[in-house]
Write a protein that holds these residues in place. Structure first.
Motif, PDB file in Angstrom:
ATOM      1  N   LEU A 258       0.838  -1.199   0.000  1.00  0.00           N
ATOM      2  CA  LEU A 258       0.000   0.000   0.000  1.00  0.00           C
ATOM      3  C   LEU A 258       0.869   1.244   0.000  1.00  0.00           C
ATOM      4  O   LEU A 258       2.044   1.212   0.385  1.00  0.00           O
ATOM      5  CB  LEU A 258      -0.894   0.021   1.246  1.00  0.00           C
ATOM      6  CG  LEU A 258      -1.993  -1.023   1.356  1.00  0.00           C
ATOM      7  CD1 LEU A 258      -2.685  -0.921   2.726  1.00  0.00           C
ATOM      8  CD2 LEU A 258      -3.029  -0.843   0.239  1.00  0.00           C
ATOM      9  N   ASP A 259       0.248   2.363  -0.396  1.00  0.00           N
ATOM     10  CA  ASP A 259       0.928   3.658  -0.367  1.00  0.00           C
ATOM     11  C   ASP A 259       0.445   4.549   0.779  1.00  0.00           C
ATOM     12  O   ASP A 259       1.127   5.508   1.148  1.00  0.00           O
ATOM     13  CB  ASP A 259       0.697   4.403  -1.688  1.00  0.00           C
ATOM     14  CG  ASP A 259       1.118   3.585  -2.890  1.00  0.00           C
ATOM     15  OD1 ASP A 259       2.223   3.006  -2.856  1.00  0.00           O
ATOM     16  OD2 ASP A 259       0.331   3.505  -3.860  1.00  0.00           O
ATOM     17  N   ALA A 260      -0.745   4.274   1.297  1.00  0.00           N
ATOM     18  CA  ALA A 260      -1.304   5.132   2.341  1.00  0.00           C
ATOM     19  C   ALA A 260      -2.408   4.383   3.074  1.00  0.00           C
ATOM     20  O   ALA A 260      -2.969   3.403   2.569  1.00  0.00           O
ATOM     21  CB  ALA A 260      -1.878   6.415   1.737  1.00  0.00           C
ATOM     22  N   LEU A 261      -2.692   4.857   4.291  1.00  0.00           N
ATOM     23  CA  LEU A 261      -3.804   4.316   5.072  1.00  0.00           C
ATOM     24  C   LEU A 261      -4.858   5.400   5.237  1.00  0.00           C
ATOM     25  O   LEU A 261      -4.532   6.544   5.564  1.00  0.00           O
ATOM     26  CB  LEU A 261      -3.327   3.844   6.440  1.00  0.00           C
ATOM     27  CG  LEU A 261      -2.235   2.770   6.451  1.00  0.00           C
ATOM     28  CD1 LEU A 261      -1.917   2.376   7.892  1.00  0.00           C
ATOM     29  CD2 LEU A 261      -2.672   1.557   5.658  1.00  0.00           C
ATOM     30  N   ILE A 262      -6.099   5.035   5.037  1.00  0.00           N
ATOM     31  CA  ILE A 262      -7.171   6.011   5.227  1.00  0.00           C
ATOM     32  C   ILE A 262      -7.406   6.254   6.710  1.00  0.00           C
ATOM     33  O   ILE A 262      -7.502   7.386   7.158  1.00  0.00           O
ATOM     34  CB  ILE A 262      -8.447   5.514   4.519  1.00  0.00           C
ATOM     35  CG1 ILE A 262      -8.237   5.608   2.998  1.00  0.00           C
ATOM     36  CG2 ILE A 262      -9.662   6.333   4.951  1.00  0.00           C
ATOM     37  CD1 ILE A 262      -9.380   5.059   2.183  1.00  0.00           C
ATOM     38  N   LEU A 263      -7.486   5.179   7.486  1.00  0.00           N
ATOM     39  CA  LEU A 263      -7.642   5.277   8.937  1.00  0.00           C
ATOM     40  C   LEU A 263      -6.379   4.714   9.559  1.00  0.00           C
ATOM     41  O   LEU A 263      -5.987   3.591   9.255  1.00  0.00           O
ATOM     42  CB  LEU A 263      -8.863   4.497   9.415  1.00  0.00           C
ATOM     43  CG  LEU A 263     -10.185   4.828   8.721  1.00  0.00           C
ATOM     44  CD1 LEU A 263     -11.280   3.863   9.183  1.00  0.00           C
ATOM     45  CD2 LEU A 263     -10.587   6.264   8.990  1.00  0.00           C
ATOM     46  N   THR A 264      -5.736   5.467  10.444  1.00  0.00           N
ATOM     47  CA  THR A 264      -4.468   5.042  11.017  1.00  0.00           C
ATOM     48  C   THR A 264      -4.553   5.050  12.526  1.00  0.00           C
ATOM     49  O   THR A 264      -4.951   6.052  13.125  1.00  0.00           O
ATOM     50  CB  THR A 264      -3.329   5.984  10.581  1.00  0.00           C
ATOM     51  OG1 THR A 264      -3.304   6.044   9.150  1.00  0.00           O
ATOM     52  CG2 THR A 264      -1.990   5.484  11.090  1.00  0.00           C
ATOM     53  N   GLU A 265      -4.193   3.930  13.152  1.00  0.00           N
ATOM     54  CA  GLU A 265      -4.145   3.864  14.608  1.00  0.00           C
ATOM     55  C   GLU A 265      -2.748   4.258  15.073  1.00  0.00           C
ATOM     56  O   GLU A 265      -1.771   3.568  14.775  1.00  0.00           O
ATOM     57  CB  GLU A 265      -4.487   2.457  15.093  1.00  0.00           C
ATOM     58  CG  GLU A 265      -5.957   2.115  14.913  1.00  0.00           C
ATOM     59  CD  GLU A 265      -6.327   0.843  15.660  1.00  0.00           C
ATOM     60  OE1 GLU A 265      -5.765   0.612  16.753  1.00  0.00           O
ATOM     61  OE2 GLU A 265      -7.158   0.102  15.145  1.00  0.00           O
ATOM     62  N   ALA A 266      -2.671   5.353  15.802  1.00  0.00           N
ATOM     63  CA  ALA A 266      -1.370   5.869  16.233  1.00  0.00           C
ATOM     64  C   ALA A 266      -0.626   4.895  17.120  1.00  0.00           C
ATOM     65  O   ALA A 266       0.609   4.892  17.155  1.00  0.00           O
ATOM     66  CB  ALA A 266      -1.570   7.190  16.972  1.00  0.00           C
ATOM     67  N   SER A 267      -1.346   4.051  17.852  1.00  0.00           N
ATOM     68  CA  SER A 267      -0.686   3.144  18.786  1.00  0.00           C
ATOM     69  C   SER A 267      -0.077   1.939  18.095  1.00  0.00           C
ATOM     70  O   SER A 267       0.565   1.117  18.735  1.00  0.00           O
ATOM     71  CB  SER A 267      -1.687   2.675  19.844  1.00  0.00           C
ATOM     72  OG  SER A 267      -2.761   1.981  19.252  1.00  0.00           O
ATOM     73  N   VAL A 268      -0.296   1.785  16.778  1.00  0.00           N
ATOM     74  CA  VAL A 268       0.198   0.607  16.074  1.00  0.00           C
ATOM     75  C   VAL A 268       1.408   0.915  15.218  1.00  0.00           C
ATOM     76  O   VAL A 268       2.311   0.108  15.083  1.00  0.00           O
ATOM     77  CB  VAL A 268      -0.930  -0.001  15.212  1.00  0.00           C
ATOM     78  CG1 VAL A 268      -0.425  -1.166  14.367  1.00  0.00           C
ATOM     79  CG2 VAL A 268      -2.074  -0.467  16.096  1.00  0.00           C
ATOM     80  N   ILE A 269       1.474   2.089  14.610  1.00  0.00           N
ATOM     81  CA  ILE A 269       2.478   2.370  13.593  1.00  0.00           C
ATOM     82  C   ILE A 269       3.361   3.533  14.021  1.00  0.00           C
ATOM     83  O   ILE A 269       2.971   4.378  14.837  1.00  0.00           O
ATOM     84  CB  ILE A 269       1.795   2.674  12.239  1.00  0.00           C
ATOM     85  CG1 ILE A 269       2.791   2.535  11.091  1.00  0.00           C
ATOM     86  CG2 ILE A 269       1.130   4.033  12.248  1.00  0.00           C
ATOM     87  CD1 ILE A 269       2.123   2.536   9.740  1.00  0.00           C
ATOM     88  N   GLN A 270       4.559   3.586  13.466  1.00  0.00           N
ATOM     89  CA  GLN A 270       5.436   4.722  13.717  1.00  0.00           C
ATOM     90  C   GLN A 270       6.141   5.110  12.423  1.00  0.00           C
ATOM     91  O   GLN A 270       6.282   4.295  11.503  1.00  0.00           O
ATOM     92  CB  GLN A 270       6.463   4.382  14.783  1.00  0.00           C
ATOM     93  CG  GLN A 270       7.321   3.168  14.462  1.00  0.00           C
ATOM     94  CD  GLN A 270       8.227   2.805  15.620  1.00  0.00           C
ATOM     95  OE1 GLN A 270       8.746   3.673  16.312  1.00  0.00           O
ATOM     96  NE2 GLN A 270       8.410   1.514  15.835  1.00  0.00           N
ATOM     97  N   ALA A 271       6.562   6.363  12.362  1.00  0.00           N
ATOM     98  CA  ALA A 271       7.283   6.842  11.185  1.00  0.00           C
ATOM     99  C   ALA A 271       8.675   6.222  11.170  1.00  0.00           C
ATOM    100  O   ALA A 271       9.427   6.328  12.136  1.00  0.00           O
ATOM    101  CB  ALA A 271       7.383   8.365  11.221  1.00  0.00           C
ATOM    102  N   ALA A 272       9.008   5.562  10.085  1.00  0.00           N
ATOM    103  CA  ALA A 272      10.326   4.941   9.938  1.00  0.00           C
ATOM    104  C   ALA A 272      10.538   4.603   8.476  1.00  0.00           C
ATOM    105  O   ALA A 272       9.582   4.274   7.766  1.00  0.00           O
ATOM    106  CB  ALA A 272      10.441   3.683  10.792  1.00  0.00           C
ATOM    107  N   GLY A 273      11.789   4.680   8.027  1.00  0.00           N
ATOM    108  CA  GLY A 273      12.076   4.365   6.642  1.00  0.00           C
ATOM    109  C   GLY A 273      11.283   5.257   5.696  1.00  0.00           C
ATOM    110  O   GLY A 273      11.313   6.488   5.797  1.00  0.00           O
ATOM    111  N   ASP A 274      10.541   4.641   4.786  1.00  0.00           N
ATOM    112  CA  ASP A 274       9.761   5.407   3.810  1.00  0.00           C
ATOM    113  C   ASP A 274       8.426   5.885   4.371  1.00  0.00           C
ATOM    114  O   ASP A 274       7.721   6.644   3.708  1.00  0.00           O
ATOM    115  CB  ASP A 274       9.473   4.539   2.580  1.00  0.00           C
ATOM    116  CG  ASP A 274      10.732   4.206   1.800  1.00  0.00           C
ATOM    117  OD1 ASP A 274      11.764   4.874   2.041  1.00  0.00           O
ATOM    118  OD2 ASP A 274      10.685   3.287   0.961  1.00  0.00           O
ATOM    119  N   ILE A 275       8.064   5.424   5.548  1.00  0.00           N
ATOM    120  CA  ILE A 275       6.741   5.714   6.088  1.00  0.00           C
ATOM    121  C   ILE A 275       6.754   7.009   6.894  1.00  0.00           C
ATOM    122  O   ILE A 275       7.549   7.178   7.817  1.00  0.00           O
ATOM    123  CB  ILE A 275       6.240   4.567   6.985  1.00  0.00           C
ATOM    124  CG1 ILE A 275       6.300   3.246   6.215  1.00  0.00           C
ATOM    125  CG2 ILE A 275       4.823   4.846   7.473  1.00  0.00           C
ATOM    126  CD1 ILE A 275       5.541   3.251   4.901  1.00  0.00           C
TER     127      ILE A 275
END
Length: 523
Positions: A258-275
């Motif tokens: 995927l290139d993007a998430l419409i709904l994002t849970e902050a407690s699951v993901i973090q900014a790293a690498g290309d994200i």
């Protein structure tokens, strides 16, 4: 379980299979926070964005939709009179301008000229009137009715000419433009003859055309060549893919599927690498609702004791990865301009808890907390924190269907259990919370709270035309809720949106997780 041993969902994710993912991120390089060279320069035409979201739990129907995935799919195709930006400021869309008369009881909207629906039908006042008549018809059971409440009634919408719509209100309401904006998410403008079944009749004025929809796998959108904003959208299209849960779509983003998430849970993901993660303040929240007409919460001191038992910064870290803002047991989020500034922030105070419970004659407080799966983490944190001060909480988890099912007038759990957790999506103006949740006639008043002073102050707040009067009335309401505690509000959620910054730019978070991909460009 002591609350400080609870892991955030991100930590759980990493420990339950995310180690390989973390290794992958390490290989990609940790984000250093530096500006990306690809993030600037002129927008590029072309490209298809692959966006993920959870499968809509209900039909994708503009009039009745209420889940984030359905709302996002409709917002790619249809538009509003007014959009809301990431600060909840009003942005003219299909309405070019609007004016108020008669002490904010009559509002006139002038439509933008030259706009057509995707089938070539011109946008006119008749279509706008039909769209709102549809929402105001009780038989259609639109969630928008709760926002219109006693402000806009059936028959209150008329046309002056093909470009002018007039809303005549039942009472003065100075924030009325918000009620016909994206802030009332069902209020998209559809054709006058729209008769339902949106995925088979997806005609709108938005940036994209829905060309394929499968309720199990996803949806395909292509650029609307008749879109009213010159040059937009930049993308050729958007492919939306459905996933079973948020963790599956997070993995898909991080693996490049995927290139993007419409709904994002902050407690699951973090900014790293290309994200990258774009972040915005939000007015979304989870309310701990307490029945003020039923023991043990019929005593104010007991409700206050629960409020003083919570360590709110720890709640923020445990359930929202620290991106939220602390709540203070009233319904005026920091993002609202009228939010009180002088009310002391409530903090954890074990001695105060003991004192209040003793005064109430309830030294050994025990109660059941009812909730549905999305609020399980929150329920666990509350149970753990209250245990530290001697309060016993029995968890009563229901399925979402059961929690929100039943008769809305007599027995649905989210409105009739003694104590429950309800997640509320962000609202553009505080009256959209106060009116349904805590007024005497509120349609979603789960606490059964009644306070004539709050009712009167809200009417005065809605009618006020100057900021000083609005802040005065907001303070009356906030003080009453803070003192009486019909709901414990420990946290205002933040909003984030994750995307691949090496491939696309212009993807932004929104306080209500709304979607506007009209300005998204390939890099």
């Amino acid at each position: 379980m002591p609350h400080d041993s609870l892991l955030s969902r991100r930590q759980v994710f990493a420990g339950a299979g995310g180690l390989g993912l973390l290794a992958l991120l390490a290989a990609c390089g940790v984000d250093d926070g530096a500006p990306d060279a690809a993030a600037s320069g002129p927008a590029k035409q072309g490209g298809t964005l692959r966006a993920g979201t959870t499968a809509p739990p209900t039909a994708v129907e503009p009039v009745t939709m209420y889940d984030g995935s359905s709302i996002a799919l409709v917002q790619l195709v249809a538009d509003y009179l007014i959009w809301l930006d990431d600060k909840y400021q009003l942005v003219p869309r299909l309405a070019e301008k609007w004016t108020a008369e008669d002490g904010n009881k009559r509002w006139t909207f002038t439509l933008r000229p030259g706009v057509t629906f995707s089938d070539g039908t011109p946008l006119d006042a008749t279509a706008v009137k039909a769209s709102f008549d549809r929402l105001l018809d009780p038989k259609n059971k639109s969630a928008a009715l709760s926002a219109f409440g006693d402000v806009l009634k059936p028959g209150g919408v008329t046309t002056k000419d093909p470009q002018t719509v007039v809303f005549t209100l039942a009472r003065a309401f100075s924030d009325f433009p918000y009620l016909v904006s994206a802030g009332n998410y069902n209020a998209v403008i559809l054709k006058a003859d729209y008769a339902g079944d949106f995925t088979k009749n997806p005609i709108g004025t938005g940036p994209f055309l829905l060309t394929d929809y499968n309720p199990s796998t996803g949806a395909t959108f292509t650029r609307n060549p008749k879109y009213w904003q010159p040059g937009k959208p930049y993308l050729d299209g958007v492919n939306v893919r459905f996933y079973a849960d948020s963790q599956a779509e997070q993995l898909a983003l991080q693996s490049g599927e995927l290139d993007a998430l419409i709904l994002t849970e902050a407690s699951v993901i973090q900014a790293a690498g290309d994200i990258a993660l774009d972040e915005a303040a939000s007015t979304g929240m989870t309310a701990l609702t307490l029945r003020v007409d039923r023991a043990p919460f019929d005593k104010k001191e007991v409700r206050q004791a629960v409020a003083y038992a919570l360590d709110r910064p720890s709640v923020n870290e445990a359930v929202n990865d620290g991106i939220g803002q602390l709540g203070n047991d009233h319904l005026y989020a920091p993002l609202f301009p009228s939010a009180p500034k002088d009310l002391a922030q409530r903090k954890k105070d074990p001695a105060k808890v003991k004192e209040l419970l003793a005064a109430a004659g309830v030294p050994n407080l025990k109660f059941a907390l009812t909730f549905d799966p999305p609020n399980k983490d929150y329920a666990l944190v509350i149970q753990a924190q209250l245990k530290e001060v001697g309060i016993t909480v029995d968890l009563d988890q229901r399925t979402s269907a059961a929690f929100y099912g039943g008769n809305q007038e007599t027995d649905t759990p989210w409105l009739f259990t003694t104590a429950n957790l309800v997640g509320w999506a962000g609202r553009a103006v505080p009256s959209q919370f106060v009116s349904p949740m805590v007024t005497s006639t509120g349609v979603w008043n789960g606490s059964k709270y009644r306070n004539p002073a709050v009712d009167q102050a809200l009417t005065a707040y809605d009618a006020a035309t100057d900021d000083a009067e609005r802040q005065k009335q907001a303070a009356i309401i906030a003080d009453a809720l803070h003192e009486d505690v019909p709901v414990v509000l420990s946290l205002w959620n933040g909003a984030v949106r994750a995307y691949n910054k090496r491939k696309f730019r212009g993807i932004t978070a929104h306080p209500s997780s709304y979607v506007d991909f009209s300005a998204v460009s390939s890099v």
